[in-house]
Design a protein around this motif. Structure first.
Motif, PDB file in Angstrom:
ATOM      1  N   LEU A 263      68.981  85.871  37.369  1.00 53.44           N
ATOM      2  CA  LEU A 263      70.681  86.223  38.020  1.00 53.44           C
ATOM      3  C   LEU A 263      70.940  85.337  38.721  1.00 53.44           C
ATOM      4  N   LEU A 264      70.665  85.036  40.127  1.00 58.22           N
ATOM      5  CA  LEU A 264      70.502  83.867  40.994  1.00 58.22           C
ATOM      6  C   LEU A 264      70.189  83.369  40.978  1.00 58.22           C
ATOM      7  N   GLY A 265      69.077  82.517  39.737  1.00 61.49           N
ATOM      8  CA  GLY A 265      69.215  80.815  39.447  1.00 61.49           C
ATOM      9  C   GLY A 265      70.433  80.833  38.239  1.00 61.49           C
ATOM     10  N   GLY A 266      69.880  81.567  37.145  1.00 58.76           N
ATOM     11  CA  GLY A 266      70.745  81.224  35.937  1.00 58.76           C
ATOM     12  C   GLY A 266      72.602  81.090  36.075  1.00 58.76           C
ATOM     13  N   GLY A 267      72.687  83.084  37.173  1.00 56.26           N
ATOM     14  CA  GLY A 267      74.224  82.544  37.015  1.00 56.26           C
ATOM     15  C   GLY A 267      74.410  81.370  38.153  1.00 56.26           C
ATOM     16  N   LEU A 268      73.722  81.297  39.080  1.00 56.72           N
ATOM     17  CA  LEU A 268      74.172  79.612  39.779  1.00 56.72           C
ATOM     18  C   LEU A 268      74.357  78.457  39.505  1.00 56.72           C
ATOM     19  N   GLY A 269      73.092  78.474  38.302  1.00 55.14           N
ATOM     20  CA  GLY A 269      73.272  76.990  37.811  1.00 55.14           C
ATOM     21  C   GLY A 269      74.706  77.721  36.540  1.00 55.14           C
ATOM     22  N   PHE A 270      74.855  78.245  36.397  1.00 50.54           N
ATOM     23  CA  PHE A 270      76.508  78.405  35.386  1.00 50.54           C
ATOM     24  C   PHE A 270      76.998  78.131  35.965  1.00 50.54           C
ATOM     25  N   LEU A 271      77.432  78.628  36.940  1.00 50.87           N
ATOM     26  CA  LEU A 271      78.582  78.069  37.846  1.00 50.87           C
ATOM     27  C   LEU A 271      78.635  76.515  38.489  1.00 50.87           C
ATOM     28  N   VAL A 272      77.457  76.232  38.872  1.00 54.47           N
ATOM     29  CA  VAL A 272      77.925  75.006  39.324  1.00 54.47           C
ATOM     30  C   VAL A 272      77.934  73.796  38.105  1.00 54.47           C
ATOM     31  N   VAL A 273      77.326  73.928  36.435  1.00 51.78           N
ATOM     32  CA  VAL A 273      77.282  73.573  35.667  1.00 51.78           C
ATOM     33  C   VAL A 273      78.731  73.658  35.000  1.00 51.78           C
ATOM     34  N   THR A 274      79.874  75.172  35.378  1.00 53.57           N
ATOM     35  CA  THR A 274      81.413  75.169  34.904  1.00 53.57           C
ATOM     36  C   THR A 274      82.017  74.497  35.826  1.00 53.57           C
ATOM     37  N   ALA A 275      82.165  74.718  37.056  1.00 50.90           N
ATOM     38  CA  ALA A 275      82.511  73.971  38.341  1.00 50.90           C
ATOM     39  C   ALA A 275      82.809  72.663  38.136  1.00 50.90           C
ATOM     40  N   VAL A 276      81.480  71.277  37.432  1.00 52.93           N
ATOM     41  CA  VAL A 276      81.660  69.627  37.201  1.00 52.93           C
ATOM     42  C   VAL A 276      82.103  70.211  36.019  1.00 52.93           C
ATOM     43  N   PHE A 277      82.194  70.981  35.658  1.00 55.94           N
ATOM     44  CA  PHE A 277      83.360  70.391  33.619  1.00 55.94           C
ATOM     45  C   PHE A 277      84.613  70.840  34.526  1.00 55.94           C
ATOM     46  N   CYS A 278      84.979  72.116  35.066  1.00 56.80           N
ATOM     47  CA  CYS A 278      86.141  71.763  35.752  1.00 56.80           C
ATOM     48  C   CYS A 278      86.811  71.016  36.305  1.00 56.80           C
ATOM     49  N   TYR A 279      86.357  69.978  37.178  1.00 56.16           N
ATOM     50  CA  TYR A 279      86.697  68.765  37.855  1.00 56.16           C
ATOM     51  C   TYR A 279      86.537  67.889  36.927  1.00 56.16           C
ATOM     52  N   LEU A 280      85.626  67.367  35.680  1.00 54.07           N
ATOM     53  CA  LEU A 280      85.909  66.268  35.347  1.00 54.07           C
ATOM     54  C   LEU A 280      87.364  66.647  33.899  1.00 54.07           C
ATOM     55  N   GLY A 281      87.182  67.357  33.364  1.00 51.63           N
ATOM     56  CA  GLY A 281      88.890  68.356  32.786  1.00 51.63           C
ATOM     57  C   GLY A 281      90.077  67.658  33.977  1.00 51.63           C
ATOM     58  N   ALA A 282      89.518  67.674  34.980  1.00 53.71           N
ATOM     59  CA  ALA A 282      91.268  67.858  35.903  1.00 53.71           C
ATOM     60  C   ALA A 282      91.459  65.973  36.251  1.00 53.71           C
ATOM     61  N   TRP A 283      89.553  65.446  36.450  1.00 51.87           N
ATOM     62  CA  TRP A 283      89.548  64.382  36.451  1.00 51.87           C
ATOM     63  C   TRP A 283      90.604  63.306  35.568  1.00 51.87           C
ATOM     64  N   ALA A 284      89.861  63.570  33.947  1.00 51.02           N
ATOM     65  CA  ALA A 284      90.265  63.020  33.246  1.00 51.02           C
ATOM     66  C   ALA A 284      92.227  63.248  33.034  1.00 51.02           C
TER      67      ALA A 284
END
Length: 311
Positions: A263-284
């Motif tokens: 839960l910690l590893g998978g959940g934390l990794g999922f949050l990081v990937v989601t945050a990066v994706f949202c930022y790239l969308g905002a940048w574009a």
């Protein structure tokens, strides 16, 4: 009777004698013989009398022609943005775009920089982004966009019920609202008055002059940013699935330590990937907005130049 029976050669000689008698040579334009035959009488121009000039055909007045531009509005806008520090600046704008309310600064920054174009300005990207002026202009643009979006949403919802062509009409209304909001936001920024953003009649008069160029300036950067986001979404789904697999495995493994780690590893990794994706969308999105507003400013300079007299 002798004159009536004379042949073509005699008629030509008589015409040449008349021309000689009047003092003008019997000359023909280039291609006369090919068109009418070598035996046809040659025209002549009567000589000018004393103190007068020979008659000349009137020269027609030139027809006004719309000026030709070397680049389209979209290309000119991108050329202005293509400068050192553009991607770094838009990366910061993308970060601000994730903060509610503060993201008004992004729109204000683009409008404040681009409003110079109709007046002939071509400066570099301003260094300061977060300023009270940018926030004020961005807030005004938010109000204008909100009002027109509500109107367009209601109109699109109504015509959307029309069979067959309803969705086409709704899409057309959406594009029209986008063009109105973009040029009216620029007009508001040029005058620094919220009321200028609701001069629909003046905007419609300008849009009719070249709506296709404005549509490209407003829509194309967003479409490109949307395509980038779609591609990034596939990458996002792949990595999100990788981080979600350990969480699924925890459902079949009753070990508390394994469940907690998954839960910690998978959940934390999922949050990081989601945050990066949202930022790239905002940048574009921030980059697309900056190019679009600058291109629309070039359109205003070409087809709504009378707006410069407002300021």
């Amino acid at each position: 009777m002798a004159d009536e029976n004379q042949g073509p050669q005699g008629a030509q000689d008589a015409a040449e004698q008349d021309a000689s008698a009047q003092g003008a040579p019997a000359t023909a334009p280039e291609g006369w013989d090919e068109a009418f035959g070598a035996d046809a009488p040659k025209p002549h121009t009567p000589p000018a009398s004393d103190g007068q000039q020979a008659w000349q055909a009137p020269v027609p007045e030139p027809v006004p022609v719309a000026p030709a531009y070397a680049k389209s509005c979209l290309a000119a806008g991108w050329e202005d943005c293509k400068q050192p520090g553009f991607w770094k600046k838009t990366a910061f704008l993308g970060l601000l775009d994730l903060v509610p309310v503060l993201n008004f600064v992004n729109t204000g920054y683009a409008l404040e920089w681009s409003k110079e174009v109709p007046f002939g300005g071509r400066t570099a990207l301003p260094q300061k982004v977060v300023t009270g002026r940018n926030f004020e202009i961005g807030f005004y643009a938010f109000v204008i966009t909100l009002v027109f979006s509500l109107i367009g949403g209601c109109a699109g919802g109504i015509v959307g019920w029309i069979p067959l062509i309803g969705w086409i009409a709704a899409l057309a209304i959406g594009f029209l609202i986008s063009m109105f909001t973009c040029v009216l936001n620029l007009r508001m920024a040029m005058r620094s008055q919220l009321g200028e953003g609701f001069k629909v009649g003046d905007a419609w008069t300008a849009i009719k002059r070249d709506w296709t160029g404005l549509l490209c300036a407003v829509v194309v950067p967003g479409l490109i940013a949307g395509a980038i986001i779609v591609v990034a979404s596939f990458v996002y789904m792949f990595f999100a699935l990788l981080f979600f697999l350990p969480v699924m495995g925890a459902a079949v493994n009753p070990d508390p330590a394994f469940i907690l780690g998954a839960l910690l590893g998978g959940g934390l990794g999922f949050l990081v990937v989601t945050a990066v994706f949202c930022y790239l969308g905002a940048w574009a999105g921030a980059a697309a907005q900056l190019v679009s507003v600058r291109a629309a400013a070039h359109w205003v300079a070409r087809f709504a130049g009378d707006w410069t007299y407002l300021a």
